[in-house]
Design an enzyme around this catalytic site. Structure first.
Site, PDB file in Angstrom:
ATOM      1  N   ARG A   1       0.832  -1.214   0.000  1.00 20.18           N
ATOM      2  CA  ARG A   1       0.000   0.000   0.000  1.00 20.18           C
ATOM      3  C   ARG A   1       0.860   1.255   0.000  1.00 20.18           C
ATOM      4  O   ARG A   1       0.587   2.223  -0.732  1.00 20.18           O
ATOM      5  CB  ARG A   1      -0.934  -0.023   1.216  1.00 20.18           C
ATOM      6  CG  ARG A   1      -1.869   1.170   1.321  1.00 20.18           C
ATOM      7  CD  ARG A   1      -2.924   0.953   2.387  1.00 20.18           C
ATOM      8  NE  ARG A   1      -3.710   2.152   2.593  1.00 20.18           N
ATOM      9  CZ  ARG A   1      -3.655   2.927   3.673  1.00 20.18           C
ATOM     10  NH1 ARG A   1      -2.834   2.606   4.674  1.00 20.18           N
ATOM     11  NH2 ARG A   1      -4.406   3.997   3.778  1.00 20.18           N
TER      12      ARG A   1
ATOM     13  N   HIS B   1       0.784   3.901  -3.114  1.00 22.12           N
ATOM     14  CA  HIS B   1       0.280   5.249  -2.889  1.00 22.12           C
ATOM     15  C   HIS B   1       1.350   6.293  -3.183  1.00 22.12           C
ATOM     16  O   HIS B   1       1.018   7.448  -3.438  1.00 22.12           O
ATOM     17  CB  HIS B   1      -0.256   5.386  -1.466  1.00 22.12           C
ATOM     18  CG  HIS B   1      -1.608   4.785  -1.287  1.00 22.12           C
ATOM     19  ND1 HIS B   1      -2.542   5.279  -0.409  1.00 22.12           N
ATOM     20  CD2 HIS B   1      -2.198   3.715  -1.885  1.00 22.12           C
ATOM     21  CE1 HIS B   1      -3.641   4.550  -0.470  1.00 22.12           C
ATOM     22  NE2 HIS B   1      -3.449   3.585  -1.361  1.00 22.12           N
TER      23      HIS B   1
ATOM     24  N   HIS C   1      -5.558  -7.331  -3.886  1.00 25.07           N
ATOM     25  CA  HIS C   1      -6.406  -7.347  -2.699  1.00 25.07           C
ATOM     26  C   HIS C   1      -6.482  -8.733  -2.078  1.00 25.07           C
ATOM     27  O   HIS C   1      -7.040  -8.887  -0.982  1.00 25.07           O
ATOM     28  CB  HIS C   1      -7.818  -6.858  -3.048  1.00 25.07           C
ATOM     29  CG  HIS C   1      -7.920  -5.372  -3.169  1.00 25.07           C
ATOM     30  ND1 HIS C   1      -8.559  -4.762  -4.219  1.00 25.07           N
ATOM     31  CD2 HIS C   1      -7.449  -4.371  -2.386  1.00 25.07           C
ATOM     32  CE1 HIS C   1      -8.488  -3.446  -4.071  1.00 25.07           C
ATOM     33  NE2 HIS C   1      -7.816  -3.191  -2.964  1.00 25.07           N
ATOM     34  N   THR C   2      -5.939  -9.717  -2.752  1.00 23.14           N
ATOM     35  CA  THR C   2      -5.816 -11.040  -2.142  1.00 23.14           C
ATOM     36  C   THR C   2      -4.874 -11.017  -0.949  1.00 23.14           C
ATOM     37  O   THR C   2      -4.846 -11.948  -0.145  1.00 23.14           O
ATOM     38  CB  THR C   2      -5.309 -12.066  -3.190  1.00 23.14           C
ATOM     39  OG1 THR C   2      -5.555 -13.385  -2.722  1.00 23.14           O
ATOM     40  CG2 THR C   2      -3.833 -11.895  -3.468  1.00 23.14           C
TER      41      THR C   2
ATOM     42  N   TRP D   1     -10.153  -9.649   2.054  1.00 23.84           N
ATOM     43  CA  TRP D   1     -10.948 -10.050   0.895  1.00 23.84           C
ATOM     44  C   TRP D   1     -11.012 -11.568   0.774  1.00 23.84           C
ATOM     45  O   TRP D   1     -11.915 -12.098   0.163  1.00 23.84           O
ATOM     46  CB  TRP D   1     -10.355  -9.463  -0.385  1.00 23.84           C
ATOM     47  CG  TRP D   1     -10.633  -8.027  -0.614  1.00 23.84           C
ATOM     48  CD1 TRP D   1     -11.579  -7.501  -1.461  1.00 23.84           C
ATOM     49  CD2 TRP D   1      -9.973  -6.894  -0.039  1.00 23.84           C
ATOM     50  NE1 TRP D   1     -11.541  -6.123  -1.436  1.00 23.84           N
ATOM     51  CE2 TRP D   1     -10.561  -5.729  -0.568  1.00 23.84           C
ATOM     52  CE3 TRP D   1      -8.921  -6.751   0.879  1.00 23.84           C
ATOM     53  CZ2 TRP D   1     -10.150  -4.447  -0.226  1.00 23.84           C
ATOM     54  CZ3 TRP D   1      -8.503  -5.477   1.224  1.00 23.84           C
ATOM     55  CH2 TRP D   1      -9.113  -4.340   0.687  1.00 23.84           C
TER      56      TRP D   1
ATOM     57  N   ASP E   1      -2.015 -15.093  -4.090  1.00 21.71           N
ATOM     58  CA  ASP E   1      -2.410 -16.017  -5.150  1.00 21.71           C
ATOM     59  C   ASP E   1      -3.585 -15.392  -5.904  1.00 21.71           C
ATOM     60  O   ASP E   1      -3.797 -14.183  -5.820  1.00 21.71           O
ATOM     61  CB  ASP E   1      -2.741 -17.398  -4.577  1.00 21.71           C
ATOM     62  CG  ASP E   1      -3.839 -17.360  -3.510  1.00 21.71           C
ATOM     63  OD1 ASP E   1      -4.617 -16.383  -3.471  1.00 21.71           O
ATOM     64  OD2 ASP E   1      -3.925 -18.316  -2.714  1.00 21.71           O
TER      65      ASP E   1
ATOM     66  N   ASP F   1     -14.632  -4.043  -6.582  1.00 27.74           N
ATOM     67  CA  ASP F   1     -14.258  -5.439  -6.812  1.00 27.74           C
ATOM     68  C   ASP F   1     -15.255  -6.111  -7.759  1.00 27.74           C
ATOM     69  O   ASP F   1     -14.880  -6.709  -8.770  1.00 27.74           O
ATOM     70  CB  ASP F   1     -14.234  -6.218  -5.495  1.00 27.74           C
ATOM     71  CG  ASP F   1     -13.276  -5.652  -4.468  1.00 27.74           C
ATOM     72  OD1 ASP F   1     -12.164  -5.257  -4.855  1.00 27.74           O
ATOM     73  OD2 ASP F   1     -13.654  -5.606  -3.283  1.00 27.74           O
TER      74      ASP F   1
END
Length: 334
Positions: free
Chosen positions: A64, A68, A216-217, A259, A267, A289
């Site tokens: 992140r 950003h 997001h995994t 998530w 993965d 999503d």
């Protein structure tokens, strides 16, 4: 209240739905200035970064942080005006940028990486942030990114990008995603066109939007950072969670909403979870999503990545590398 995307999520361009995909990126070497870095210093910095990630299981917040930093880039601003275009230039370490609303919680990530800068002062902050992101992905079982180093740092707060260049995961109170701030407006009532305004402004296209969303995994969303997520879930309450090597760990700070169930493993489970109606209700499925499987431009990629981890990794590695070099000015590595 505006709710921002929790891990990558990038920036803006004006207009509505009359977009064409951007031309391929030219990520070649840029004009050098005064700094250079030795490969031995990069190797030492990476060893320290790896140790921090393994000790603290903090790879997701490093992703992140790096995104950003690079996610402020505006491809329409020429290289000759560097660092005005933003990007992976290390400016996120400065106030006001570190205190932009979308960057809530990232000052702690910068602090965790300060010992690396102290030990290897010739390695730029921009390189350290991007290195930590790439290593976080790799150590979690994701692809090894073909990273380029030698970035030149922004040197002062007046080189920070304006607030408003990072996107929203959900619409605000007026039913709109994004806003008029930043270097150009990201505002739209439709999530898919908001995302396109964000990524197209950076020179990235639909495949990159979907591939990068797949990160997001890895990690969690927190209400006090992105405006999303529960105080904790059954997957983040301090109970052991799975690691990429098959072992489990409870060495993480409890809290937030993931998530996927195994949120410290990188993965393609993000893509298989979003469309599965039987998944646990505590897992996040945000508007940004779900739209990946509904929009005609995004869906072919989302379906492809759901069906093949290898295909996802190939696309993701390319997109991550491109993102990590946006706006960067490179010195040669000795």
């Amino acid at each position: 209240m505006k709710i921002v995307c929790a891990s990558l999520l990038l920036a803006a361009i004006s207009g509505a739905q009359a977009f064409t995909a951007p031309a391929p990126l030219n990520a070649g070497a840029r004009t050098s200035t005064s700094l250079s870095v030795k490969q031995s210093d990069l190797d030492g910095a990476q060893e320290m970064v790896d140790g921090i990630i393994k000790e603290k299981n903090c790879g997701p917040v490093f992703v992140r942080l790096a995104w950003h930093d690079s996610g402020t880039h505006d491809v329409s601003i020429p290289d000759s005006e560097w660092p005005k275009a933003g990007g992976a230039i290390g400016s996120i370490r400065f106030d006001p940028e570190i205190n932009h609303g979308a960057n809530a919680g990232l000052a702690g990530a910068v602090k965790i990486l300060e010992p690396v800068k102290e030990a290897f002062p010739d390695v730029s902050y921009a390189d350290i942030f991007q290195m930590a992101s790439a290593r976080g992905i790799a150590l979690a079982g994701g692809p090894v990114i073909d990273m380029k180093y030698g970035r030149v740092d922004a040197t002062s707060p007046d080189q920070c990008s304006p607030e408003g260049n990072l996107p929203d995961a959900e619409a605000g109170d007026e039913g709109k995603f994004g806003g008029p701030g930043g270097t150009a407006s990201t505002e739209d009532t439709a999530a898919e066109w908001h995302l396109r305004k964000v990524f197209y402004r950076m020179g990235l296209g639909d495949e990159e939007i979907v591939a990068l969303s797949g990160a997001h995994t890895f990690g969690r969303a927190y209400a006090d950072r992105s405006g999303l997520g529960a105080e904790h879930t059954k997957f983040t309450d301090g109970a052991a969670t799975k690691l990429a090597d098959g072992s489990s760990t409870d060495k993480y700070t409890p809290g937030g909403s993931p998530w996927v169930e195994n949120w410290l493993v990188f993965d393609n489970s993000y893509f298989t979870t979003i469309t599965d109606a039987s998944t646990d209700d505590e897992l996040l499925k945000l508007t940004s999503d779900v739209i990946l499987f509904k929009d005609a431009g995004f869906k072919p990629f989302a379906d492809k990545f759901a069906g093949s981890k290898d295909a996802f990794f190939e696309s993701y590695a390319s997109a991550h590398k491109a993102l990590s070099e946006l706006g960067s000015k490179f010195e040669p590595v000795e």
